[in-house]
Design an enzyme around this catalytic site. Structure first.
Site, short mmCIF file in Angstrom:
data_model
loop_
_atom_site.label_atom_id
_atom_site.label_comp_id
_atom_site.label_asym_id
_atom_site.label_seq_id
_atom_site.Cartn_x
_atom_site.Cartn_y
_atom_site.Cartn_z
N GLY A 1 0.77 -1.24 0.00
CA GLY A 1 0.00 0.00 0.00
C GLY A 1 0.80 1.28 0.00
O GLY A 1 0.30 2.33 0.43
N ASP A 12 -5.15 -6.18 -17.25
CA ASP A 12 -4.17 -5.23 -17.83
C ASP A 12 -4.44 -4.89 -19.29
O ASP A 12 -3.49 -4.61 -20.04
CB ASP A 12 -2.74 -5.81 -17.70
CG ASP A 12 -2.38 -6.12 -16.26
OD1 ASP A 12 -2.78 -5.35 -15.38
OD2 ASP A 12 -1.70 -7.13 -16.02
N GLU A 64 5.83 5.78 -10.10
CA GLU A 64 4.44 5.66 -9.64
C GLU A 64 4.09 6.79 -8.67
O GLU A 64 3.04 7.42 -8.79
CB GLU A 64 4.22 4.30 -8.98
CG GLU A 64 4.41 3.15 -9.96
CD GLU A 64 4.09 1.78 -9.37
OE1 GLU A 64 3.63 0.93 -10.14
OE2 GLU A 64 4.30 1.56 -8.17
N HIS A 70 0.05 -0.35 -13.52
CA HIS A 70 0.83 -1.56 -13.76
C HIS A 70 2.31 -1.17 -13.81
O HIS A 70 2.66 -0.18 -14.46
CB HIS A 70 0.39 -2.22 -15.07
CG HIS A 70 1.02 -3.55 -15.27
ND1 HIS A 70 0.60 -4.68 -14.60
CD2 HIS A 70 2.07 -3.94 -16.04
CE1 HIS A 70 1.36 -5.70 -14.95
NE2 HIS A 70 2.26 -5.28 -15.83
N ASN A 86 1.62 2.98 -2.65
CA ASN A 86 0.92 3.87 -3.58
C ASN A 86 -0.35 4.43 -2.95
O ASN A 86 -0.66 5.61 -3.09
CB ASN A 86 0.56 3.15 -4.88
CG ASN A 86 1.70 3.17 -5.87
OD1 ASN A 86 1.99 4.19 -6.49
ND2 ASN A 86 2.39 2.04 -6.01
C1 GAR Z 1 2.90 -1.39 -7.58
O1 GAR Z 1 4.18 -1.35 -8.13
C2 GAR Z 1 1.87 -1.59 -8.67
O2 GAR Z 1 2.22 -1.03 -9.89
C3 GAR Z 1 1.84 -3.09 -8.77
O3 GAR Z 1 1.91 -3.54 -7.44
C4 GAR Z 1 2.72 -2.64 -6.70
C5 GAR Z 1 2.02 -2.34 -5.41
O4 GAR Z 1 2.88 -1.65 -4.54
N1 GAR Z 1 0.65 -3.56 -9.44
C6 GAR Z 1 0.64 -4.65 -10.19
O5 GAR Z 1 1.61 -5.35 -10.36
C7 GAR Z 1 -0.69 -4.95 -10.86
N2 GAR Z 1 -0.57 -5.98 -11.84
P1 GAR Z 1 2.30 -0.90 -3.27
O6 GAR Z 1 1.37 -1.89 -2.56
O7 GAR Z 1 3.49 -0.58 -2.44
O8 GAR Z 1 1.57 0.31 -3.75
#
Ligand code: GAR
Length: 189
Positions: free
Chosen positions: A12, A145, A174, A104, A14
């Site tokens: 989490g 995706d 991100e 993604h 992001n």
């Molecule tokens: C992020 O890098 C996001 O882009 C990826 O999961 C991570 C979550 O990080 N999403 C995917 O791979 C979707 N297919 P976070 O929980 O630290 O935000």
């Protein structure tokens, strides 16, 4: 004030970044965080920032419509998937058409699809020998995706990179771009 809901399965970072970004915004705020993993750190992060955060199970997502009801009850304007693992049911996509987006950690259409999540994506990029990776923000449709792309940003894959170092570079993209893209979309709602 527009309402943002975040769906996330994991750490989490992001989600936290988005919550913080909108905490003083006049147009929008994050009002709800939902996770399909009861122990996901994202639930703690959101609660610590004063955002309502709940776990939901497979039945509530795919069968009973409870997740959709919760989003409606909060008058959600935009649904943001931030590291969310499950395929979104068609009812939810129809209810939020054009108002549900995903991030993604690679340049789609490459390195996407079922099971392509987090570290697995970075390992696939490294194994491919690509000299570039990045992020893709896209609308969510019925397939993994595969929805229309809204935004991409690129970063190099450097000699000596492993999944961790590449993930850090991608995460930085991100954190920089996701909240801004969300803000732009909110302005157009
Ligand atoms: C992020 O890098 C996001 O882009 C990826 O999961 C991570 C979550 O990080 N999403 C995917 O791979 C979707 N297919 P976070 O929980 O630290 O935000």
């Amino acid at each position: 004030m527009k309402h943002i809901a975040i769906l996330a399965s994991g750490t989490g970072t992001n989600a936290e970044n988005i919550i913080r970004y909108f905490s003083n915004d006049k147009k929008a705020k994050v009002t709800l965080v939902l996770s399909n993993k009861p122990q996901a750190m994202v639930l703690e992060r959101a609660a610590a920032l004063g955002v309502d955060a709940f776990f939901f199970d497979r039945d509530q997502f795919y069968n009973t419509g409870e997740v959709l009801m919760m989003l409606r009850r909060r008058e959600t304007d935009l649904v943001v998937l931030a590291g969310f693992l499950w395929l979104v049911p068609v009812e939810l996509i129809h209810a939020f058409r054009g108002r549900i987006i995903n991030i993604h950690p690679a340049l789609l259409p490459q390195f996407g699809g079922k099971g392509m999540y987090g570290e697995k994506v970075h390992r696939a990029v490294l194994e491919s020998g690509c000299t570039e990776s990045g992020i893709t923000i896209h609308y969510v449709n019925e397939y993994y995706d595969a929805g229309d792309i809204i935004f991409q940003a690129r970063c190099p894959v450097l000699p000596g990179d492993d999944a961790d170092t590449l993930a850090q570079r991608v995460h930085a993209l991100e954190y920089e771009h996701f909240p801004k893209v969300i803000s732009q979309l909110i302005s157009n709602l």
